[in-house]
Design an enzyme around this catalytic site. Sequence first.
Site, mmCIF file in Angstrom:
data_model
loop_
_atom_site.group_PDB
_atom_site.id
_atom_site.type_symbol
_atom_site.label_atom_id
_atom_site.label_comp_id
_atom_site.label_asym_id
_atom_site.label_seq_id
_atom_site.Cartn_x
_atom_site.Cartn_y
_atom_site.Cartn_z
ATOM 1 N N TYR A 92 0.811 -1.215 0.000
ATOM 2 C CA TYR A 92 0.000 0.000 0.000
ATOM 3 C C TYR A 92 0.846 1.266 0.000
ATOM 4 O O TYR A 92 0.394 2.319 -0.417
ATOM 5 C CB TYR A 92 -0.912 0.039 1.234
ATOM 6 C CG TYR A 92 -2.188 -0.766 1.136
ATOM 7 C CD1 TYR A 92 -2.169 -2.087 0.726
ATOM 8 C CD2 TYR A 92 -3.405 -0.194 1.476
ATOM 9 C CE1 TYR A 92 -3.338 -2.835 0.661
ATOM 10 C CE2 TYR A 92 -4.582 -0.923 1.416
ATOM 11 C CZ TYR A 92 -4.537 -2.242 1.011
ATOM 12 O OH TYR A 92 -5.697 -2.967 0.954
ATOM 13 N N LYS A 123 3.798 -15.665 2.524
ATOM 14 C CA LYS A 123 4.021 -16.430 1.295
ATOM 15 C C LYS A 123 5.530 -16.650 1.181
ATOM 16 O O LYS A 123 6.173 -16.279 0.204
ATOM 17 C CB LYS A 123 3.442 -15.636 0.103
ATOM 18 C CG LYS A 123 3.415 -16.386 -1.215
ATOM 19 C CD LYS A 123 2.400 -17.518 -1.269
ATOM 20 C CE LYS A 123 2.516 -18.272 -2.589
ATOM 21 N NZ LYS A 123 1.650 -19.486 -2.615
ATOM 22 N N ASP A 174 -2.236 -18.796 0.845
ATOM 23 C CA ASP A 174 -3.217 -19.529 0.032
ATOM 24 C C ASP A 174 -3.889 -20.622 0.871
ATOM 25 O O ASP A 174 -5.121 -20.782 0.855
ATOM 26 C CB ASP A 174 -2.597 -20.092 -1.265
ATOM 27 C CG ASP A 174 -1.272 -20.820 -1.052
ATOM 28 O OD1 ASP A 174 -0.752 -20.822 0.086
ATOM 29 O OD2 ASP A 174 -0.753 -21.391 -2.034
ATOM 30 N N ASP A 214 -6.025 -7.450 4.331
ATOM 31 C CA ASP A 214 -7.189 -6.831 3.693
ATOM 32 C C ASP A 214 -8.077 -7.910 3.086
ATOM 33 O O ASP A 214 -9.295 -7.937 3.289
ATOM 34 C CB ASP A 214 -6.710 -5.849 2.612
ATOM 35 C CG ASP A 214 -7.876 -5.199 1.880
ATOM 36 O OD1 ASP A 214 -8.825 -4.756 2.556
ATOM 37 O OD2 ASP A 214 -7.836 -5.146 0.628
ATOM 38 N N ASP A 245 -11.959 -9.758 4.649
ATOM 39 C CA ASP A 245 -13.241 -9.785 3.928
ATOM 40 C C ASP A 245 -13.774 -11.210 3.854
ATOM 41 O O ASP A 245 -14.985 -11.446 3.954
ATOM 42 C CB ASP A 245 -13.084 -9.255 2.488
ATOM 43 C CG ASP A 245 -13.407 -7.769 2.379
ATOM 44 O OD1 ASP A 245 -13.032 -7.018 3.299
ATOM 45 O OD2 ASP A 245 -14.029 -7.369 1.373
HETATM 46 C C1 IPM Z 1 -10.197 -1.778 4.397
HETATM 47 C C2 IPM Z 1 -10.453 -1.087 3.089
HETATM 48 C C3 IPM Z 1 -9.316 -0.144 2.781
HETATM 49 C C4 IPM Z 1 -8.040 -0.966 2.715
HETATM 50 C C5 IPM Z 1 -9.494 0.699 1.502
HETATM 51 C C6 IPM Z 1 -10.768 1.494 1.531
HETATM 52 C C7 IPM Z 1 -8.320 1.599 1.256
HETATM 53 O O1 IPM Z 1 -10.654 -2.018 2.072
HETATM 54 O O2 IPM Z 1 -10.040 -1.060 5.402
HETATM 55 O O3 IPM Z 1 -10.145 -2.998 4.431
HETATM 56 O O4 IPM Z 1 -7.743 -1.596 1.697
HETATM 57 O O5 IPM Z 1 -7.309 -0.976 3.713
HETATM 58 MN MN MN Z 2 -10.724 -4.095 2.785
#
Ligand code: IPM
Ligand code: MN
Length: 363
Positions: free
Chosen positions: A141, A189, A221, A245, A249
Amino acid sequence: MNKRIVVLPGDGIGPEVVDAALSVLAAVARRYGHAFDVRPSEIGGAAVRRSGTSLPQSTLDACLGADAVLLGAVGEPAYDSAPREQRPEYALLTLRKALGVFANLRPAKVWPALESAGPLKQERVAGTDLCFVRELTGGLYYGEPRSIDHRAGEAVNTLRYSRAEIQRVAEIAFSVARRRRCLVTSVDKANVLETSQLWRAVVGEVAPRYQGVRLEHMYVDACAMAITLDPRRFDVVLTENSFGDILSDEAGAVVGSLGLLPSASVGHGIGLYEPVHGSAPTMAGKDVANPIGAILSVALMLRLSFGLMTEANTVESAVGEALDAGARTRDLVAGEAEPHLTCSAMARRIVHAIEAAAPVSRG
Ligand code: IPM
Ligand code: MN
């Protein structure tokens, strides 16, 4: 207790879930006699429209002078191809860096009432209770050099980690694990990436200082698969920025909805609290979002920034009670036809549960 909280509603469903979270914070203040000084500020698309930049200096200054920051979400499709400095996401990355919040805690647990609400089998997910510790201010990032050359058809990002960056986030992960089930799974990884090889070595050096906490290493993975096949095996999952990240999710599917997940970003002092879900532009303005991720982020703020354990526990219990009583937002029911609550109605249910909670003794 008097604390200054800067609130950044941001884009999409951000303002709605932040309103919901603030109604819960107000209920906590009433019940326990606190005064929270809540100061709204602009970030993301709204800020770009008003001042041409997604993170105005006034917003940054306000955050740096706060005791804690609560953020809704950033991201608007209209700015997807804007220059980087005007993109809402850039504001968030700059803010995280400026606050020095290098560790992002993302607890993900399956609420008893929601064991069968998600896409995965109840017998696989029931009892899941894990916590990601995601490195937040390094890696892909932020790595330089970075560039994109559309004409040449070439783009560059840099994945770089230093020993110090890995060490400090690992220390957070081990301290979190010590207060939980004493297992750290470090995800990398290392079979391909040098950064991962350094990561593995440094995490291995930190581990012996935390007697009683077990460390295991897992490739990313394999971890992605294990999170869906056997989520209960995890306690603390320590990983670098972009892996964290993605994997967090995935945990949204395990708990039933991404809308349930809160996060706390900690580092040198001022904490940044935000739900894990994004701005969800297609849901914005319809009062259909799930406010629980934002509400649980307030609970994390109460506990981690202010040391208000009883208050934090009350918020979390109120969420559990509302869910036990059958309260569901749109994301938690099978179809539009099933009964469900709006975002604001869910917040009211949780506020009522806080107001009705039996007085708890401090300690
Ligand atoms: C998160 C979001 C952020 C990230 C984005 C909005 C920059 O997806 O906080 O998970 O990737 O960190
Ligand atoms: Mn995210």
